[in-house]
Scaffold this motif. Structure first.
Motif, PDB file in Angstrom:
ATOM      1  N   ARG A 488       0.829  -1.202   0.000  1.00  0.00           N
ATOM      2  CA  ARG A 488       0.000   0.000   0.000  1.00  0.00           C
ATOM      3  C   ARG A 488       0.865   1.255   0.000  1.00  0.00           C
ATOM      4  N   LYS A 489       1.969   1.184   0.741  1.00  0.00           N
ATOM      5  CA  LYS A 489       2.865   2.332   0.775  1.00  0.00           C
ATOM      6  C   LYS A 489       3.452   2.606  -0.608  1.00  0.00           C
ATOM      7  N   MET A 490       3.859   1.532  -1.299  1.00  0.00           N
ATOM      8  CA  MET A 490       4.413   1.690  -2.640  1.00  0.00           C
ATOM      9  C   MET A 490       3.350   2.221  -3.601  1.00  0.00           C
ATOM     10  N   GLN A 491       2.100   1.707  -3.465  1.00  0.00           N
ATOM     11  CA  GLN A 491       1.020   2.197  -4.324  1.00  0.00           C
ATOM     12  C   GLN A 491       0.784   3.684  -4.099  1.00  0.00           C
ATOM     13  N   ASN A 492       0.790   4.097  -2.842  1.00  0.00           N
ATOM     14  CA  ASN A 492       0.596   5.519  -2.530  1.00  0.00           C
ATOM     15  C   ASN A 492       1.707   6.364  -3.133  1.00  0.00           C
ATOM     16  N   GLN A 493       2.946   5.840  -3.027  1.00  0.00           N
ATOM     17  CA  GLN A 493       4.085   6.580  -3.583  1.00  0.00           C
ATOM     18  C   GLN A 493       3.982   6.685  -5.111  1.00  0.00           C
ATOM     19  N   MET A 494       3.517   5.578  -5.716  1.00  0.00           N
ATOM     20  CA  MET A 494       3.375   5.594  -7.174  1.00  0.00           C
ATOM     21  C   MET A 494       2.288   6.577  -7.600  1.00  0.00           C
ATOM     22  N   GLU A 495       1.198   6.629  -6.843  1.00  0.00           N
ATOM     23  CA  GLU A 495       0.139   7.577  -7.151  1.00  0.00           C
ATOM     24  C   GLU A 495       0.673   9.005  -7.066  1.00  0.00           C
ATOM     25  N   ILE A 496       1.453   9.258  -6.015  1.00  0.00           N
ATOM     26  CA  ILE A 496       2.031  10.601  -5.846  1.00  0.00           C
ATOM     27  C   ILE A 496       2.956  10.928  -7.012  1.00  0.00           C
ATOM     28  N   MET A 497       3.773   9.947  -7.402  1.00  0.00           N
ATOM     29  CA  MET A 497       4.703  10.170  -8.506  1.00  0.00           C
ATOM     30  C   MET A 497       3.958  10.429  -9.816  1.00  0.00           C
ATOM     31  N   LYS A 498       2.840   9.710 -10.030  1.00  0.00           N
ATOM     32  CA  LYS A 498       2.051   9.926 -11.237  1.00  0.00           C
ATOM     33  C   LYS A 498       1.501  11.339 -11.270  1.00  0.00           C
ATOM     34  N   LYS A 499       0.986  11.798 -10.112  1.00  0.00           N
ATOM     35  CA  LYS A 499       0.425  13.145 -10.040  1.00  0.00           C
ATOM     36  C   LYS A 499       1.512  14.185 -10.307  1.00  0.00           C
ATOM     37  N   ILE A 500       2.696  13.953  -9.723  1.00  0.00           N
ATOM     38  CA  ILE A 500       3.802  14.896  -9.929  1.00  0.00           C
ATOM     39  C   ILE A 500       4.201  14.918 -11.402  1.00  0.00           C
ATOM     40  N   SER A 501       4.223  13.710 -12.001  1.00  0.00           N
ATOM     41  CA  SER A 501       4.630  13.607 -13.415  1.00  0.00           C
ATOM     42  C   SER A 501       3.644  14.353 -14.309  1.00  0.00           C
ATOM     43  N   LYS A 502       2.329  14.148 -14.082  1.00  0.00           N
ATOM     44  CA  LYS A 502       1.328  14.839 -14.876  1.00  0.00           C
ATOM     45  C   LYS A 502       1.452  16.343 -14.701  1.00  0.00           C
ATOM     46  N   SER A 503       1.636  16.745 -13.449  1.00  0.00           N
ATOM     47  CA  SER A 503       1.742  18.176 -13.157  1.00  0.00           C
ATOM     48  C   SER A 503       2.962  18.768 -13.849  1.00  0.00           C
ATOM     49  N   THR A 504       4.033  18.036 -13.878  1.00  0.00           N
ATOM     50  CA  THR A 504       5.271  18.517 -14.503  1.00  0.00           C
ATOM     51  C   THR A 504       5.088  18.677 -16.015  1.00  0.00           C
ATOM     52  N   ARG A 505       4.390  17.664 -16.607  1.00  0.00           N
ATOM     53  CA  ARG A 505       4.186  17.734 -18.042  1.00  0.00           C
ATOM     54  C   ARG A 505       3.334  18.938 -18.406  1.00  0.00           C
ATOM     55  N   ARG A 506       2.242  19.151 -17.597  1.00  0.00           N
ATOM     56  CA  ARG A 506       1.392  20.303 -17.884  1.00  0.00           C
ATOM     57  C   ARG A 506       2.177  21.595 -17.695  1.00  0.00           C
ATOM     58  N   GLY A 507       3.025  21.669 -16.716  1.00  0.00           N
ATOM     59  CA  GLY A 507       3.807  22.882 -16.453  1.00  0.00           C
ATOM     60  C   GLY A 507       4.799  23.143 -17.566  1.00  0.00           C
ATOM     61  N   ASN A 508       5.418  22.050 -18.053  1.00  0.00           N
ATOM     62  CA  ASN A 508       6.411  22.209 -19.122  1.00  0.00           C
ATOM     63  C   ASN A 508       5.759  22.700 -20.407  1.00  0.00           C
TER      64      ASN A 508
END
Length: 517
Positions: A488-508
């Protein structure tokens, strides 16, 4: 007296009386046997009595009877002394007169009966005193029965919880206590002259005469209150034994649960290993039968002397057992069910109260939790709260001890708030937190292999004879939970990373120059 005083009689070391051997032997069979062949010319004849009933006073009365040629006035005020002395000295003529006087006992007044009883009490060593006392008390109770029948309202003048049932040695409260007595109980004070032994006999006679149970109960508690302050330890024990033996056979509705707990605290304050006596068993049984009327404060009885525990848990367990025994096989199922629920709620409150005690052993805590059938509990929130506090105060428990305690919880009977709390409660072993999430796991469509394994483990019946297997399975449950938590901890971390990745792409995208868009 006669001039020929050729006999000296030492009466119990109290007094030496000089008598005529001829006169005394004419009436007394005992002196005839003792002095037999001696004659009046012999001087310095001396008889010593160490156990003469009534002492010098009663001996002098019998002597007067002999010196008056068998003519003597026998009255209620001296009949007991004369009767016992006549028996001892074997004076048949005097015995005949005393027995004739006692045959007229139905015409005696109340003061006459009390005076005679007082004399019986003073003649404890005489074998005749007890039968005489029973005879007088039988007549006394007969008169009291007439009084009670003439005042039917006196029985309901006070309830078991009134001031008549308070236990205090304060002189002011005692005085007001007497003044508040109902008119039909004026005789309570009169009978305080009786000692514990005669008190016991009197109460037994009252019961045998089917005296009003409520009146008997009031008298028992009045006598106990009035006499306890001045009584020695043995007398207190005797009074308590008489009180409890009598209450045990009376209508239980005559005495309240509150009053019984008052008696309990007095009984526990006495020494001589009173807790192991049959008297204590009767008291526990009476309290147990009315346990649904008790309060939490009633149950918080301090532990016995030299015990490390703060409260007397064993006593409450015995109360609970007596209560369950009393409702077993009851014909009125619904009322009994309601009583059981009341006791269940009370015991749960008690468990939560004693749980923080660091000296309360796991076995005793479990005994309290399992004392009430689980079917009587509609909710396990209080049990969870108690277990939570117990684990907080007993951090040294082994994992096995923790699991034994926590398994007593019925998670289906926990509220949603308690389920949410237990899922994040670090004091509970991880293996048990899996069980707390049972409902969530059942509704999940993406069950992991670890979750399936855990559910199978929950349904397994582990034999109590194979402790090694049990510990092994517990270890598996623990490791499964740790793996699931890591997943569950890894899943939560992956979800966070996905959100960060999407946010980064939109920002770029927004930051690119128009030329390159």
């Amino acid at each position: 007296m006669e001039a020929c005083s050729d006999l000296q009689v030492d009466v119990n070391g109290e007094e030496t009386i000089f008598l005529s051997k001829k006169i005394i032997c004419e009436y007394s069979g005992k002196f005839k046997k003792l002095l037999g062949k001696s004659n009046c010319s012999e001087r310095n004849l001396k008889v010593i009595f160490n156990d003469f009933p009534g002492g010098a006073e009663s001996f002098e009365l019998v002597s007067r009877f002999c010196y008056n040629n068998g003519r003597f006035s026998v009255t209620p005020s001296n009949v007991v002394l004369l009767h016992c002395a006549a028996k001892f000295m074997e004076v048949p003529d005097l015995l005949e007169q005393t027995e004739k006087s006692m045959d007229e006992i139905r015409f005696w007044t109340w003061p006459d009966l009390l005076a005679a009883l007082k004399q019986c009490q003073d003649l404890k060593k005489s074998p005749e005193s007890d039968p005489l006392a029973a005879k007088f008390m039988d007549s006394l109770v007969g008169k009291l029965n007439l009084t009670v029948e003439a005042s039917p309202s006196s029985a309901s003048a006070s309830s078991p919880d009134s001031s008549l049932f308070r236990f205090s040695c304060d002189s002011k409260s005692t005085e007001s206590f007497k003044n508040s007595s109902a008119r039909g109980t004026w005789w309570f004070d009169e009978l305080l002259v009786l000692g514990p032994d005669l008190f016991e006999t009197l109460v037994k006679i009252m019961v045998s005469h089917k005296f009003d149970h409520f009146i008997i109960t009031r008298f028992l508690l009045y006598y106990q209150k009035a006499k306890f302050c001045s009584a020695n330890l043995d007398e207190k024990r005797k009074i308590l034994e008489t009180t409890l033996d009598t209450l045990y056979v009376l209508d239980r509705s005559c005495v309240s649960c509150k009053t019984l707990f008052g008696i309990l605290r007095i009984a526990l304050g006495l020494k001589n290993n009173i807790e192991s006596s049959s008297m204590m068993s009767k008291l526990e049984n009476m309290i147990g039968n009315q346990l649904d009327q008790a309060t939490l404060d009633n149950l918080l009885v301090p532990s016995p002397y030299r015990s490390n525990q703060s409260y007397n848990v064993n006593l409450i367990l015995r109360f609970t057992k007596s209560f369950l025994d009393s409702i077993t096989g009851g014909f009125h199922v619904q009322p009994q069910t309601e009583r059981l629920k009341k006791v269940s709620n009370l015991i749960d409150l008690y468990i939560a109260e004693v749980a923080p005690d660091p000296c309360l052993k796991p076995s005793k805590f479990l005994a309290l939790v399992t004392a009430i059938p689980d079917s009587a509990r509609e909710s396990h929130d209080e049990i969870y709260r108690a277990i939570d506090m117990y684990l907080e105060a007993h951090i040294g428990l082994t994992e096995s001890e923790k699991l034994k305690i926590i398994r007593r919880l019925s998670y289906e009977k926990l509220s949603s708030e308690s389920r949410a709390h237990i899922s994040h409660n670090r004091k509970f072993p991880a293996a048990e937190r899996v069980i707390s999430q049972k409902l969530k796991l059942k509704t999940s469509t993406d069950d992991s292999p670890g979750e399936a394994l855990n559910l199978r483990l929950e349904k397994m019946e582990i034999s109590g004879e194979n402790e090694k297997l049990k510990e092994h399975l517990q270890g598996i449950q623990w490791r499964v939970m740790e793996l699931e938590r890591a997943c569950r901890k890894m899943q939560n971390q992956m979800e966070i990373m996905k959100k960060i990745s999407k946010s980064t792409r939109r920002g770029n995208t927004r930051s690119l120059p128009k030329l390159c868009s």
